[in-house]
Write a protein that holds these residues in place. Structure first.
Motif, short mmCIF file in Angstrom:
data_model
loop_
_atom_site.label_atom_id
_atom_site.label_comp_id
_atom_site.label_asym_id
_atom_site.label_seq_id
_atom_site.Cartn_x
_atom_site.Cartn_y
_atom_site.Cartn_z
N SER A 389 45.79 27.94 108.54
CA SER A 389 47.14 27.40 108.45
C SER A 389 47.48 27.01 107.02
O SER A 389 46.60 26.66 106.23
N ARG A 390 48.79 27.01 106.71
CA ARG A 390 49.24 26.55 105.39
C ARG A 390 49.02 25.05 105.24
O ARG A 390 48.65 24.57 104.18
N SER A 391 49.24 24.31 106.32
CA SER A 391 48.94 22.87 106.33
C SER A 391 47.50 22.67 106.78
O SER A 391 46.98 23.44 107.58
N LYS A 392 46.87 21.63 106.27
CA LYS A 392 45.43 21.42 106.52
C LYS A 392 45.14 20.17 107.34
O LYS A 392 44.03 19.66 107.32
N ASN A 393 46.14 19.68 108.06
CA ASN A 393 46.01 18.41 108.78
C ASN A 393 45.24 18.55 110.10
O ASN A 393 45.79 18.51 111.18
N SER A 394 43.93 18.70 109.98
CA SER A 394 43.09 18.86 111.18
C SER A 394 42.22 17.64 111.41
O SER A 394 41.48 17.21 110.52
N MET A 395 42.27 17.10 112.62
CA MET A 395 41.39 15.99 112.96
C MET A 395 39.98 16.48 113.29
O MET A 395 39.06 15.69 113.46
N PHE A 396 39.79 17.81 113.37
CA PHE A 396 38.49 18.37 113.71
C PHE A 396 37.59 18.58 112.50
O PHE A 396 36.43 18.95 112.65
N GLU A 397 38.12 18.36 111.30
CA GLU A 397 37.32 18.55 110.10
C GLU A 397 36.09 17.62 110.13
O GLU A 397 36.21 16.42 110.35
N GLY A 398 34.91 18.22 109.94
CA GLY A 398 33.67 17.46 110.00
C GLY A 398 33.08 17.33 111.39
O GLY A 398 32.04 16.71 111.57
N LYS A 399 33.74 17.94 112.38
CA LYS A 399 33.27 17.88 113.77
C LYS A 399 32.42 19.12 114.08
O LYS A 399 32.79 20.24 113.73
N GLU A 400 31.29 18.93 114.73
CA GLU A 400 30.46 20.06 115.13
C GLU A 400 31.08 20.73 116.37
O GLU A 400 31.34 20.07 117.37
N LEU A 401 31.31 22.03 116.26
CA LEU A 401 31.92 22.79 117.35
C LEU A 401 30.97 23.90 117.78
O LEU A 401 30.11 24.34 117.02
N LYS A 402 31.17 24.37 118.99
CA LYS A 402 30.29 25.41 119.55
C LYS A 402 31.12 26.63 119.93
O LYS A 402 31.93 26.56 120.87
N GLY A 403 30.92 27.72 119.21
CA GLY A 403 31.65 28.94 119.53
C GLY A 403 32.43 29.47 118.35
O GLY A 403 33.28 28.77 117.80
N LYS A 404 32.15 30.70 117.95
CA LYS A 404 32.79 31.32 116.80
C LYS A 404 33.71 32.44 117.26
O LYS A 404 33.32 33.30 118.06
N VAL A 405 34.94 32.44 116.78
CA VAL A 405 35.89 33.49 117.11
C VAL A 405 35.76 34.63 116.11
O VAL A 405 35.70 34.41 114.89
N TYR A 406 35.69 35.86 116.63
CA TYR A 406 35.64 37.04 115.76
C TYR A 406 37.02 37.62 115.47
O TYR A 406 37.26 38.19 114.41
N GLY A 407 37.94 37.49 116.44
CA GLY A 407 39.27 38.05 116.26
C GLY A 407 39.86 38.52 117.57
O GLY A 407 39.47 38.05 118.65
N ILE A 408 40.80 39.46 117.49
CA ILE A 408 41.48 39.96 118.69
C ILE A 408 41.73 41.47 118.58
O ILE A 408 41.75 42.03 117.50
N VAL A 409 41.94 42.06 119.74
CA VAL A 409 42.52 43.41 119.85
C VAL A 409 43.76 43.26 120.71
O VAL A 409 43.66 42.84 121.87
N ALA A 410 44.91 43.55 120.14
CA ALA A 410 46.17 43.38 120.89
C ALA A 410 47.28 44.17 120.22
O ALA A 410 47.28 44.37 119.00
N ASN A 411 48.22 44.62 121.05
CA ASN A 411 49.39 45.37 120.54
C ASN A 411 48.98 46.50 119.60
O ASN A 411 49.58 46.72 118.54
N ASN A 412 47.92 47.21 120.03
CA ASN A 412 47.45 48.38 119.28
C ASN A 412 47.00 48.02 117.87
O ASN A 412 47.12 48.82 116.94
N GLN A 413 46.53 46.78 117.70
CA GLN A 413 46.03 46.33 116.40
C GLN A 413 44.70 45.60 116.57
O GLN A 413 44.44 44.97 117.59
N LEU A 414 43.87 45.71 115.53
CA LEU A 414 42.59 45.02 115.48
C LEU A 414 42.63 44.00 114.34
O LEU A 414 42.89 44.34 113.19
N ILE A 415 42.40 42.73 114.67
CA ILE A 415 42.36 41.66 113.67
C ILE A 415 40.97 41.02 113.73
O ILE A 415 40.60 40.45 114.76
N LEU A 416 40.21 41.12 112.64
CA LEU A 416 38.89 40.54 112.59
C LEU A 416 38.78 39.53 111.47
O LEU A 416 39.41 39.69 110.41
N ASN A 417 37.99 38.48 111.67
CA ASN A 417 37.75 37.47 110.64
C ASN A 417 36.76 37.98 109.60
O ASN A 417 35.95 38.83 109.86
#
Length: 417
Positions: A389-417
């Motif tokens: 995001s352009r804005s960085k106002n996340s309360m999750f910063e510094g929080k341990e999370l479980k699960g990594k997103v690779y991207g999506i396949v949608a509308n005949n497009q592939l978006i990968l991180n």
């Protein structure tokens, strides 16, 4: 787009391949073959990722971007890219722009700006003109332009007769009315949950009573009108009980909860970090437990990131004057997957589609490829490097999370991180 997804575990109870690790061949945006092993004689692009899992594309029912009017917070273009990198293939976008989205032309503008993106944008039109709570907006016209619901984002409808009229009018064409759960005269100038913590911090409190009263009122009006109501981002234990009772009466009501209300309590405000200033406010551990139970038993229908980018000028100031909101798309999957099982996490991320008229299809041969790609077991510390995001106002910063997103396949497009 032609692509071969290799060794992917499908998480989709409606698919014949649920919990199976398979190859998925996608040709011209459509799934043409699913099998244990698929050859690649045409030399299509192959996706090979560690512990790759795929599910139906995820949907978020409450996202704010800013454009038009608040482009410094977020643009539609970058907002949709953020959603894609966060694993979402569809988002419902709120009307809290400048001007407020309250007409056919406004909705058409939003749709046109989102054209040709991998992520589908579903506009939510304002319920009242300029979201000022006085007169109903052009509900039917906005529906004709593509609006999927009507909501004055984080603005309660104070006039009960206006809510009655909205539910009655929208029921003529199956329109979904959303009502923010807060009684403003009770909440007053409160900036956090009214509790011993607010007293110790010297901050004005917003009591759970303000939410409970508004929901009770709206449910009485809903029963009278036989309309169609969605209550976004509930936050109290009593709210869960009220909605559970309403569903037992067979009222046409759904509700959502913001993911951050499942992860944080008002105790986190002790540092006066304005990223934790959200609306509804973070509540108590008892409320959080009730919300989680409500999701488990189906009382709460869906979750939302309630993604709300706020520029630094409106966050890095005194707590009383800072704007409400946290970004949440980027952290949504990792946060949910830290609280629930993988099966429940995926279920919650796609469950809101039907209510908001978002197209949904199982992972099967012949279906359009609308997929979220992820690794459910990767644990990491969320940081600014994970924010798109352009804005960085996340309360999750510094929080341990479980699960990594690779991207999506949608509308005949592939978006990968």
């Amino acid at each position: 787009m032609n692509v071969l997804v290799k060794s992917a575990t499908i998480v989709d109870p409606k698919s014949d391949f649920h919990n199976q690790t398979v190859d998925i061949l996608i040709e011209k945006g459509t799934i043409s073959k699913i099998s244990k092993r698929i050859q690649n004689p045409k030399n299509y692009k192959e996706i090979k990722l560690d512990n790759l899992h795929v599910s139906q594309g995820w949907f978020d029912s409450s996202v704010s971007f800013g454009e038009p009017g608040f482009e410094e917070r977020e643009t539609i273009d970058n907002g949709l890219k953020t959603a894609a990198h966060s694993g979402f293939t569809a988002v419902a976008v709120n009307a809290n722009t400048n001007p407020v989205l309250d007409s056919y032309a406004d909705i058409a503008f939003l749709k046109s700006k989102a054209a040709n993106h991998a992520v589908d944008l579903y506009p939510i039109g304002a319920l009242t003109k300029n979201s000022d709570g006085t007169d109903l907006a052009e509900l039917f016209d906005m529906r004709s332009a593509g609006a999927v619901a009507y909501y004055d984002y984080q603005h309660p409808i104070a006039n009960p007769n206006l809510m009655k009229l909205a539910l009655q009018y929208a029921s003529n064409f199956g329109g979904l009315v959303c009502s923010f759960p807060q009684e403003s005269k009770i909440s007053g100038l409160g900036v956090m949950n009214e509790n011993v913590t607010s007293t110790s911090l010297g901050l004005k409190g917003n009591p759970s009573l303000a939410e409970d009263l508004q929901i009770a009122r709206d449910l009485f009006i809903l029963e009278y009108t036989e309309g169609k109501l969605h209550i976004p981002t509930i936050s109290t234990a009593t709210s869960v009980e009220l909605i559970r009772a309403a569903k037992q009466k067979k009222l046409d009501v759904t509700c959502s909860v913001a993911i951050h209300n499942l992860m944080f309590t008002d105790e986190h405000l002790k540092t006066f970090d304005t990223n934790f200033k959200v609306l509804p406010p973070l509540r108590t551990q008892n409320d959080m437990d009730a919300l989680i139970d409500g999701l488990k038993d189906g009382t709460i229908d869906m979750v939302t990131s309630d993604h709300n980018p706020i520029d630094i000028e409106d966050k890095k100031i005194e707590f009383d004057y800072a704007k409400y909101g946290t970004i949440g798309l980027e952290s949504a999957f990792g946060a949910l997957n830290s609280v629930f099982t993988l099966k429940k996490t995926v279920e919650l991320l796609i469950k809101g589609k039907e209510r908001f008229n978002v197209e949904s299809s199982s992972i099967s041969v012949g279906s359009g490829a609308n997929l979220s790609l992820f690794n459910p077991n990767d644990t990491y510390m969320f940081s600014k490097q994970n924010i798109y995001s352009r804005s960085k106002n996340s309360m999750f910063e510094g929080k341990e999370l479980k699960g990594k997103v690779y991207g999506i396949v949608a509308n005949n497009q592939l978006i990968l991180n």
